[in-house]
Design a protein around this motif. Sequence first.
Motif, short mmCIF file in Angstrom:
data_model
loop_
_atom_site.label_atom_id
_atom_site.label_comp_id
_atom_site.label_asym_id
_atom_site.label_seq_id
_atom_site.Cartn_x
_atom_site.Cartn_y
_atom_site.Cartn_z
N LEU A 202 0.90 -1.15 -0.03
CA LEU A 202 -0.01 0.04 0.02
C LEU A 202 0.92 1.30 0.00
O LEU A 202 0.34 2.39 -0.48
CB LEU A 202 -0.94 0.03 1.19
CG LEU A 202 -2.05 -0.95 1.26
CD1 LEU A 202 -2.94 -1.23 2.46
CD2 LEU A 202 -3.07 -0.64 -0.05
N LYS A 203 2.12 1.21 0.43
CA LYS A 203 3.02 2.39 0.64
C LYS A 203 3.61 2.75 -0.90
O LYS A 203 4.17 3.89 -1.22
CB LYS A 203 4.14 2.12 1.33
CG LYS A 203 3.99 2.21 2.78
CD LYS A 203 5.08 1.98 3.77
CE LYS A 203 4.49 1.91 5.21
NZ LYS A 203 5.79 1.64 6.14
N GLN A 204 3.42 1.67 -2.00
CA GLN A 204 3.78 1.70 -3.17
C GLN A 204 2.85 2.83 -3.85
O GLN A 204 1.75 2.96 -3.55
CB GLN A 204 3.99 0.42 -3.90
CG GLN A 204 5.19 -0.28 -3.26
CD GLN A 204 5.18 -1.70 -3.83
OE1 GLN A 204 4.61 -1.77 -5.17
NE2 GLN A 204 5.64 -2.57 -3.38
N LYS A 205 3.34 3.29 -5.25
CA LYS A 205 2.50 4.17 -6.01
C LYS A 205 1.42 2.98 -6.40
O LYS A 205 1.50 2.08 -6.78
CB LYS A 205 3.06 4.64 -7.21
CG LYS A 205 2.22 5.57 -8.04
CD LYS A 205 3.30 6.07 -9.19
CE LYS A 205 2.48 7.09 -10.21
NZ LYS A 205 3.19 7.51 -11.37
N ASP A 206 0.07 3.64 -6.50
CA ASP A 206 -1.02 2.97 -6.92
C ASP A 206 -1.18 1.67 -5.99
O ASP A 206 -1.46 0.51 -6.47
CB ASP A 206 -0.92 2.30 -8.30
CG ASP A 206 -1.00 3.85 -9.45
OD1 ASP A 206 -1.60 4.53 -9.19
OD2 ASP A 206 -0.14 3.53 -10.40
N GLY A 207 -0.92 2.04 -4.56
CA GLY A 207 -0.91 0.67 -3.80
C GLY A 207 -2.42 0.06 -3.76
O GLY A 207 -2.10 -1.18 -3.65
N ASP A 208 -3.41 0.70 -3.81
CA ASP A 208 -4.71 -0.19 -3.83
C ASP A 208 -4.78 -1.34 -5.02
O ASP A 208 -5.20 -2.40 -4.80
CB ASP A 208 -5.86 0.86 -3.76
CG ASP A 208 -5.78 1.41 -2.28
OD1 ASP A 208 -5.22 0.80 -1.58
OD2 ASP A 208 -6.35 2.67 -2.39
N GLU A 209 -4.43 -0.46 -6.29
CA GLU A 209 -4.55 -1.42 -7.48
C GLU A 209 -3.56 -2.74 -6.96
O GLU A 209 -3.59 -3.96 -7.63
CB GLU A 209 -4.15 -0.72 -8.51
CG GLU A 209 -4.34 -1.24 -10.11
CD GLU A 209 -4.09 -0.38 -11.04
OE1 GLU A 209 -3.80 -1.06 -12.15
OE2 GLU A 209 -4.02 0.81 -10.91
N LYS A 210 -2.21 -2.40 -6.54
CA LYS A 210 -1.39 -3.38 -6.54
C LYS A 210 -1.60 -4.53 -5.79
O LYS A 210 -1.59 -5.51 -5.74
CB LYS A 210 0.23 -2.76 -6.24
CG LYS A 210 0.67 -1.88 -7.26
CD LYS A 210 2.00 -1.64 -7.19
CE LYS A 210 2.76 -0.68 -8.12
NZ LYS A 210 3.79 -0.07 -7.89
N LEU A 211 -2.40 -4.00 -4.43
CA LEU A 211 -2.90 -5.08 -3.68
C LEU A 211 -3.96 -5.90 -4.05
O LEU A 211 -3.99 -7.01 -3.82
CB LEU A 211 -3.35 -4.15 -2.26
CG LEU A 211 -4.10 -4.97 -1.10
CD1 LEU A 211 -2.91 -5.76 -0.36
CD2 LEU A 211 -4.86 -4.08 -0.16
N THR A 212 -4.92 -5.23 -4.80
CA THR A 212 -5.81 -6.31 -5.54
C THR A 212 -5.18 -7.25 -6.63
O THR A 212 -5.46 -8.22 -6.44
CB THR A 212 -6.66 -5.17 -6.48
OG1 THR A 212 -7.45 -4.17 -5.37
CG2 THR A 212 -7.82 -6.04 -6.87
#
Length: 264
Positions: A202-212
Amino acid sequence: MGFFEKYLTLWVALCILVGVTLGYFFPDGFQFLGQIQIAQINLPVAVLVWLMIIPMLIKIDLKALSGVSKFARGMGVTLFINWAVKPFSMALLAWFFIGYLFRPYLPQDQIESYIAGLIILAAAPCTAMVFVWSNLMDGEPHFTLSQVALNDVIMIFTFAPLVGLLLGLSSITVPWDTLFLSVIIYIVIPLVIANSWRSLVLKQKDGDEKLTDLINKITPYSLSALLLTLVLLFGFQGIQIVTKPIIILLLSIPILIQVIFNSG
């Protein structure tokens, strides 16, 4: 539901068959794996359990756990079934089926041990598998974590007196190290891993998308770990299942009846 999930019952049955077969023909290998344990907790199984439940745990935002109060009724039902129904219903079923109906077909010197084993099984609610089934059914992860954690806490304090009551013992040997360590291994460690992993993503850029994307990628590993766990567990008992099928069948009947009863 995908093809794999749709026919999960078939894959489970096949893995049980594979596990029993491998356990019967290669007992030394499973005996070696079975000896890798700490306080009677098998470590290979523990690793597979982590793979099973981390895909669900990573969905959990610990800050949102305060919202589980809206599921108080469901949690109350779960606690009632686990502690006021399951142990006592299993005791009745065990005494009737094993102690009376099936007694002529079982080793007489093992009757009491079989009854005790069934009661102890019912008094120790499953934890890791709850995460798996909840994940398969798209259950609410925060509610699942809360009720599993609460059940584990209750188990630590009620296991000994409850089992002692049902077995008619004034005192029993409680594997405290196993109880506490099982909570740490099966709940605390995977929760820490999952939450740390979630935070990093989540700390990364576009964290929500990457988490999904991450959740979608690792979810299949949960079912794979489940099936491998079945192979391992049934492999451990392969010789017993093959050489004593009648005993296994008779012992499974009260368990099956209780599962159906509690599910209803």
